[in-house]
Write an enzyme that holds these catalytic residues in place. Sequence first.
Site, mmCIF file in Angstrom:
data_model
loop_
_atom_site.group_PDB
_atom_site.id
_atom_site.type_symbol
_atom_site.label_atom_id
_atom_site.label_comp_id
_atom_site.label_asym_id
_atom_site.label_seq_id
_atom_site.Cartn_x
_atom_site.Cartn_y
_atom_site.Cartn_z
ATOM 1 N N PHE A 1 0.873 -1.180 0.000
ATOM 2 C CA PHE A 1 0.000 0.000 0.000
ATOM 3 C C PHE A 1 0.902 1.219 0.000
ATOM 4 C CE2 PHE A 1 -2.889 3.190 1.502
ATOM 5 C CZ PHE A 1 -4.172 2.751 1.195
ATOM 6 N N GLN B 1 1.123 12.509 -0.116
ATOM 7 C CA GLN B 1 0.806 12.031 1.220
ATOM 8 C C GLN B 1 0.217 13.153 2.082
ATOM 9 O OE1 GLN B 1 4.352 10.167 2.796
ATOM 10 N NE2 GLN B 1 4.379 8.574 1.225
ATOM 11 N N GLY B 2 -0.556 12.755 3.101
ATOM 12 C CA GLY B 2 -1.152 13.732 4.000
ATOM 13 C C GLY B 2 -2.324 14.480 3.416
ATOM 14 N N GLN B 3 -2.868 13.997 2.300
ATOM 15 C CA GLN B 3 -3.992 14.674 1.641
ATOM 16 C C GLN B 3 -5.250 13.812 1.601
ATOM 17 O OE1 GLN B 3 -2.637 16.110 -2.232
ATOM 18 N NE2 GLN B 3 -0.575 16.404 -1.432
ATOM 19 N N GLY B 4 -5.216 12.655 2.256
ATOM 20 C CA GLY B 4 -6.396 11.806 2.319
ATOM 21 C C GLY B 4 -6.513 10.766 1.231
ATOM 22 N N GLU C 1 -1.113 -7.413 5.457
ATOM 23 C CA GLU C 1 0.178 -8.060 5.653
ATOM 24 C C GLU C 1 1.202 -7.079 6.220
ATOM 25 O OE1 GLU C 1 3.742 -10.129 2.937
ATOM 26 O OE2 GLU C 1 1.747 -9.786 2.094
ATOM 27 N N ARG D 1 -8.312 4.998 12.026
ATOM 28 C CA ARG D 1 -9.180 6.169 11.882
ATOM 29 C C ARG D 1 -10.390 5.859 11.005
ATOM 30 N NH1 ARG D 1 -4.248 8.752 10.829
ATOM 31 N NH2 ARG D 1 -4.887 9.098 8.663
#
Length: 408
Positions: free
Chosen positions: A253, A260-263, A288, A300
């Site tokens: 993933f 990153q950090g933008q949902g 995994e 979350r």
Amino acid sequence: MNGDLTATVSQWATETNEALYIQLVSGESVSGVLRSLDVTAQPQIDEEDEQTLEECDGADVIQFHPLFTYQIYGQHERVFGYRGLRINLRYAAGSLATLLDIEYARRIDQMETSLPVVLKADDIDTPLREVLCASALCVSREEFAEKVVADTRGFRPIGKKAHEYVHQDTVYEMYESSLEDAGFREYHRRMQTFLLFYIEGAQFIDETDTRWRIFTVFEKLVLNTVSYSLVGYCTMYQFYHWPDMKRPRISQFLVLPPFQGQGHGSQLYRYIHTLVRQTPEYTDLTVEDPSESFDDMRDRNDMRLLLDHSVFDGLRAPVASQTIGELQTRFKLSKRQMVRCVEMGLLRGLDKAGDPEEYRRYRLFVKRRIYAQNIDLLAELDETEKKQKVAESYAAVEDDYHRILSLL
């Protein structure tokens, strides 16, 4: 003499995580792309300017560093023999056509020296090329620039469009693919190198195994033309589950650092979990060897889902195993994850000061689970030490739950 030699050698060592620059390049003119390659190859570029430097020059370059290079350059992530080393690994933002070029100011085995030994520079090129998709590699800047322009105008994601969402007025599209889809196996070979840079211990998957489902996320830009830029992707393996079911497992993933950090990770995870819940032949969604950041993101999203369905209303500790099993079946979460969410949900509704008895029952409920999961390790301790270790573990668990709950 040995001290002088050691000092000299250390001056020629370079940290590969800092020397390697990964770039996603798009552009509508060959000349603009070529100019952008020259500018981004400069030794000093302010971090604030890296992602916008080429916008006025007919091309766009997003530039970032890897987290790991040990699978390519060894566990110390360091190479020897260069001054001013810069490793440029450039990708067409959508198709991932690739250009590798290496620049340096000086190389030790090309220098005159009075040292009593012959020092040789490390081979930087070969180890990196071995993990890149050979058919994607361009032989010159000109060839790469031409591919970037063609791909900016013509590249389209491979697979079935599965989902679309908007973030900050920009459209993002999600696609589901199989390694049997025409052209996707080749595209996956281009993507998979990113795993080595950002997932510790990552390994390439067996591309001959048809049980993989792969999800990709792209940024869709509509300017003079429609163009796509890779945002991230996920591989999911379908294990057999007796007698006639499948157990899906998220294996890899990744959201690329600029996104990153933008949902986007949450969007991808929620889509996959919804797909699992809506597919009758799937049991529960497992993961995994998840990283801490992935665990946080999953916690979350799972908690928000359960809260939206009022799962914790009226729930009190201790919660019966049957109840947890029913929730697990309903929401298709792994048993471990369902227990974790139930414990967080109970803690969220606790009034520690107002109802100390309820808090005591909650602590016992969680401690019994901790004890059961660590019974082999605790068996070697005396009763006092057991209680102390379980109490310490409980305190750490409660602190972590409060941290996650504060993010909801």
